[in-house]
Design an enzyme around this catalytic site. Structure first.
Site, PDB file in Angstrom:
ATOM      1  N   GLY A  55       0.758  -1.232   0.069  1.00 36.18           N
ATOM      2  CA  GLY A  55       0.165   0.079  -0.158  1.00 36.18           C
ATOM      3  C   GLY A  55       0.822   1.232  -0.052  1.00 36.18           C
ATOM      4  CB  VAL A  56       0.477   4.565   1.678  1.00 32.67           C
ATOM      5  CG1 VAL A  56       1.303   5.675   2.150  1.00 32.67           C
ATOM      6  CG2 VAL A  56      -1.191   4.743   1.353  1.00 32.67           C
TER       7      VAL A  56
ATOM      8  N   GLY B 162       4.497   0.137   1.545  1.00 30.73           N
ATOM      9  CA  GLY B 162       5.009  -0.957   0.858  1.00 30.73           C
ATOM     10  C   GLY B 162       5.517  -0.704  -0.757  1.00 30.73           C
TER      11      GLY B 162
ATOM     12  NE  ARG C 277      -7.552  -4.409  -2.347  1.00 31.73           N
ATOM     13  CZ  ARG C 277      -8.159  -3.354  -1.638  1.00 31.73           C
ATOM     14  NH1 ARG C 277      -9.038  -3.023  -1.850  1.00 31.73           N
ATOM     15  NH2 ARG C 277      -7.236  -2.736  -0.719  1.00 31.73           N
TER      16      ARG C 277
ATOM     17  CE  LYS D 124       2.753   5.921  15.876  1.00 34.26           C
ATOM     18  NZ  LYS D 124       2.188   7.259  15.207  1.00 34.26           N
TER      19      LYS D 124
END
Lengths: 429, 429
Positions: free
Chosen positions: A14-15, A17, A48, A206
């Site tokens: 995604g963003v 990766g 996907r 975090k």
């Protein structure tokens, strides 16, 4: 230089990766020189596979993540799927098959860090996760390594860019929370479901990771006291401004003064405008670290985003590859100190409290007595009144949070107090 | 945990060395847990053994540094003598005898870094030197490791606390350079001979180290353009303030836009008050790092002092010990890119120039023509005049430093220009 490449399996594209792939491609020669061997993208597991992915050989794309991490020739698995499952299982399988792991998965680490570290140690594998906290800002490596000879007493920071953007907009435009959230959503700073950010879950994960590393102990997500920003009002921010402060969502990890316990918490707080964290704007992150000998350090930079997060992932990837080639292993979990985590009530802090009270003589004295009865010392009181209504703004000295909470409860019980309009902690002094 | 201790030889026991001993003693249990084996102080080499040293067994103290590093059982040598010799020889001997080395010696590294790295590599030993740049601030480890997968384009920072203190006092009190230097000396912020600090030698050594690591190349001390702060006047600082700036001594390392060369320089410069470096006060240090993917990062903290520097030394000591136990080795020199270092004339920057000129029509036009003739575009001009004398303050757009220097020379040659009262670069935009 070794010519046989180190094989990298990427889980998720995604963003973050896709940026990891971009960096591996555009910096291939530099990475090879820095590592001592070339990197080879051996496979990319996605949900996907039909989505077009620029710059990725389609033959590398698979939906079989398990098959990819267990095929036996993978040196490093980069996990940027996020969420607990299937990431947890896949990381475990990667260790079993001899791969090191680089992950940006703060939720998983906050929940299962010890088990992941144990699995890595069992198989002599590396587990690196700089990207899980504060995006591109080098923070975990400095805490784990640079400060390994020091005693960290406090970590205090802005570790969620979405909430910082919202609070920043409220401050600069006078907007209310809802309006600022809408703007953040429209600009892509907030997700469609902003709960994880605005309710402080992201920052709490975090904080758990930071506290564990900073104090060489284990802090579970459930140990972190958590309050989000949804209750912060424009009036709170205006009130903060009047006392020379601004409102930030802070993650605060502290070692008790006697050194025998720690606390970790996430909540909105007022901090003085003169504090370096006050000028951290927009989606930036910044973290203060206070150590016995090093003193006060600050780390500042982009807290999220595909490219900054990928930069942190790549730094870890290079480290794991260097370790692989050198036959060594990076530092594992360091949780030997086994310090208990104290509840929020034992945190020593300051309160800013706004009260709507009846405008008649003696009310201030009556309220002041409530503070005194609970052992809470008052720093300043400002009283303003009109039309039979008055407002008291009280800032306390440092006191245990439980005593402050009990004070507020007692104030609510007074006939002369119509409303406790706002309560906010004051930090950073 | 292994019970056989790792043996540490300490060279030098001054301000930093004594703090190293203190940390090794007071944090002994923590260090053992973090490393996986206890540390043993095996010897302390000093020049004056008769000085009383708190907390150090007198039997460990020796004047025979060479004998200490070559005795054969030393795992790590910590060198905090400073200066080129005998430190260089001793470090070389340490490598030959299988010891890893931790040093805070910026002068030696800036001068002989490549040879030291080569010697370390030859003997499979570690060479760590976080404390050499910016005291306790974790900076070299983030550059060497966290950003190992990114492309650093710029490092810009305040890396000398003495000069920052002096400039800060000039700004806050209106004092001249001499007066502020006297104050710094009286308070212990400046040494009796302040040359290394105020003439920029200390910052230049750090710039050479930073540029080499950031750009994976070699930058020698002689490659660094260097100007100190002795010429900075109260008028310069007042002028900076009028344009919304402050004056800082900056170390600036840049990759050229085409990526084929680098520059490194140290000089006073005006930076906007809105820049995060502008608010770095007193003896603090702060360094901005700009990378392709990570974006803009800042690291801030105490830049000097015994305890902060010792904290950085101990972090490296833990790393070298962990590597020893794990059989690996930390990252060595990474200078594969062999980029040439361009001279100052090729640096692209901006100038702030104050001219005392004759107060008559046409002088501004005449001066503006000189800028145009040299291809330097003017950003702003402010003209003030009284009693037949006028003053022009010109701020340029970005241009090569050589063009700016030539412009200033040409201006000096004009009959209508009485004096070029001050020239200062403008950075940080």
């Amino acid at each position: 230089m070794r010519t046989r490449p180190l094989k990298v399996a990427l889980l998720g594209c995604g963003v973050v990766g896709s940026q990891v792939v971009r960096l591996m491609t555009t910096h291939a020669d530099d990475l090879a020189a820095r590592i001592g061997a070339p990197l080879e993208l051996a496979g990319v597991a996605v949900r996907r596979p039909d989505r077009v992915r620029d710059g990725i050989d389609p033959s590398l794309v698979t939906t079989d993540a398990e098959g990819l991490v267990t095929r036996g020739d993978i040196d490093v698995v980069v996990e940027v799927i996020g969420g607990v499952e299937p990431a947890r299982t896949l990381i475990g399988r990667a260790f079993e098959h001899g791969a090191g792991v680089v992950t940006a998965n703060k939720a998983l680490l906050a929940q299962d860090g010890p088990a992941l570290h144990a699995a890595a140690a069992e198989h002599g594998a590396d587990l690196y996760y700089e990207a899980a906290v504060a995006g591109a800002i080098p923070l975990l490596r400095p805490l784990r390594e640079s400060l390994a000879g020091d005693k960290v007493n406090r970590v205090l920071g802005i570790v969620n860019g979405t909430t910082n953007f919202i609070l920043d907009r409220m401050e600069s435009t006078g907007a209310g929370y809802g309006e600022a959230l809408d703007e953040a959503t429209a600009l892509g700073y907030a997700e469609a479901d902003p709960t994880a950010d605005v309710e402080g879950f992201d920052a709490a994960a975090k904080a758990a990771i930071l506290a564990g590393i900073a104090f060489h102990t284990r802090v579970r997500l459930d140990d972190v006291h958590r309050e989000g920003i949804a209750e912060v009002t424009a009036a709170d921010i205006a009130s903060a401004r009047r006392m020379g402060c601004t409102v930030k969502l802070l993650a605060i990890c502290e070692r008790a003064e006697d050194g025998r316990s720690v606390t970790a918490r996430v909540h909105p707080a007022m901090i003085p405008l003169s504090h370096p964290l006050a000028s951290v704007k927009g989606a930036y992150n910044a973290v203060f670290v206070e150590a016995d000998s090093a003193g006060r350090l600050m780390f500042y930079g982009p807290g999220a985003g595909g490219a900054p997060t990928a930069s942190a992932v790549l730094g870890d990837l290079v480290a794991v590859c260097r370790n692989k080639l050198g036959g060594g292993r990076g530092p594992g979990e360091s949780a030997y100190s086994r310090l208990p985590v104290s509840p929020m009530g034992e945190v020593v802090t300051r309160y800013h409290i706004s009260l709507d009270v009846v405008d008649k003589p003696g009310v201030l004295a009556q309220c002041a007595m409530v503070f005194a009865d609970h052992g809470v010392s008052i720093d300043t009181v400002r009283q303003t009144g009109k039309d039979g209504e008055a407002s008291l703004v009280v800032v306390t000295h440092r006191a245990p949070d439980a005593a402050l909470s009990a004070t507020v409860e007692a104030l609510r019980g007074l006939d002369t107090v119509h409303d406790v309009a706002s309560i906010m902690r004051v930090e950073g002094e």
